[in-house]
Design an enzyme around this catalytic site. Structure first.
Site, PDB file in Angstrom:
ATOM      1  N   ASP A   1      -5.574   7.451  -6.378  1.00 25.13           N
ATOM      2  CA  ASP A   1      -4.927   6.202  -6.742  1.00 25.13           C
ATOM      3  C   ASP A   1      -5.075   5.949  -8.233  1.00 25.13           C
ATOM      4  O   ASP A   1      -5.584   6.807  -8.983  1.00 25.13           O
ATOM      5  CB  ASP A   1      -5.477   5.040  -5.904  1.00 25.13           C
ATOM      6  CG  ASP A   1      -6.945   4.728  -6.222  1.00 25.13           C
ATOM      7  OD1 ASP A   1      -7.507   5.294  -7.179  1.00 25.13           O
ATOM      8  OD2 ASP A   1      -7.532   3.900  -5.496  1.00 25.13           O
TER       9      ASP A   1
ATOM     10  N   GLU B   1       0.823  -1.207   0.000  1.00 26.74           N
ATOM     11  CA  GLU B   1       0.000   0.000   0.000  1.00 26.74           C
ATOM     12  C   GLU B   1       0.858   1.257   0.000  1.00 26.74           C
ATOM     13  O   GLU B   1       0.530   2.247  -0.634  1.00 26.74           O
ATOM     14  CB  GLU B   1      -0.937   0.003   1.220  1.00 26.74           C
ATOM     15  CG  GLU B   1      -1.997  -1.077   1.203  1.00 26.74           C
ATOM     16  CD  GLU B   1      -3.007  -0.887   0.081  1.00 26.74           C
ATOM     17  OE1 GLU B   1      -3.090   0.222  -0.490  1.00 26.74           O
ATOM     18  OE2 GLU B   1      -3.713  -1.867  -0.234  1.00 26.74           O
TER      19      GLU B   1
END
Length: 217
Positions: free
Chosen positions: A26, A17
């Site tokens: 993202d 992550e």
């Protein structure tokens, strides 16, 4: 009490992550912060320009993971090792799709061996294949493989391979033999007495030596 992922699994998720203390979009264009936290996971809501501390990121991660740990524990009906459990938590944390996946159906049918191949199918974002997801799924498959293989639909579980001698053990034994041989080469009573003492000492200590140096192949 809900099952928790192990330290290896937690480190795996943090590594993939990454830690971002400022909100960003993202690869799918979703506002994200901390260790991959999005508003879809619950509080706090992620907003443009939002900033958090590392301690807050850790707290948010633990809160988010608890939900996915509960999901994996509830959805999976077959036994899982700690590494297998962690791999599925990582997958569900990243995709939120365990409940609707073929992976889950096959696993609950006892087909443990199908999991790595099913993981490899979840590599697209925004309709495109993403290399980062390819790499992550491969890493999750590796984490899964650390778990003890139980069985699959058509392959019975196999017993662990018998222990084998390491090169270190073989070298050690050869050294003992050479020392004993050189001791008795003179064929005198003193040499023979020393050889007997060495052999007895070797026999007494062999069990403890080999016990620490035998390992699965």
């Amino acid at each position: 009490m809900t099952r928790k992922i192990n330290a290896d699994g937690l480190a795996h998720i943090k590594r993939w992550e990454g830690l971002r203390l400022s909100a960003y979009q993202d690869i799918a264009g979703v506002l994200t912060i901390g260790y991959g936290h999005t508003s879809a996971a619950g509080a706090p809501q992620v907003k443009a320009g939002m900033k958090i501390t590392e301690a807050e990121a850790e707290r948010i991660l633990q809160s988010d993971l608890a939900k996915f740990e509960q999901r994996v524990e509830r959805l999976v009906k077959v036994p899982l090792s700690d590494s297998q459990f962690a791999a599925l938590v990582s997958f569900d944390y990243n995709t939120g799709a365990l409940h609707k996946s073929t992976l889950l159906k096959k696993l609950n049918a006892g087909d443990y061996a199908a999991v790595p191949g099913e993981l490899a199918k979840w590599v697209n974002a925004g309709g495109k294949r993403v290399q980062g997801l390819v790499n992550r799924r491969a890493s999750e498959a590796g984490l899964w493989a650390k778990g003890e293989f139980v069985s699959s639909a058509d392959v019975p579980a196999k017993p662990a391979a018998p222990p084998v001698l390491t090169k270190e053990t073989v070298s050690w034994g050869a050294g003992i033999a050479a020392t004993v041989g050189s001791t008795i080469s003179g064929s005198g009573p003193v040499q023979w007495a020393l050889a007997v003492i060495m052999i007895l000492a070797f026999a007494a200590g062999a069990y403890f030596f080999l016990r620490d140096r035998l390992r699965p192949a």
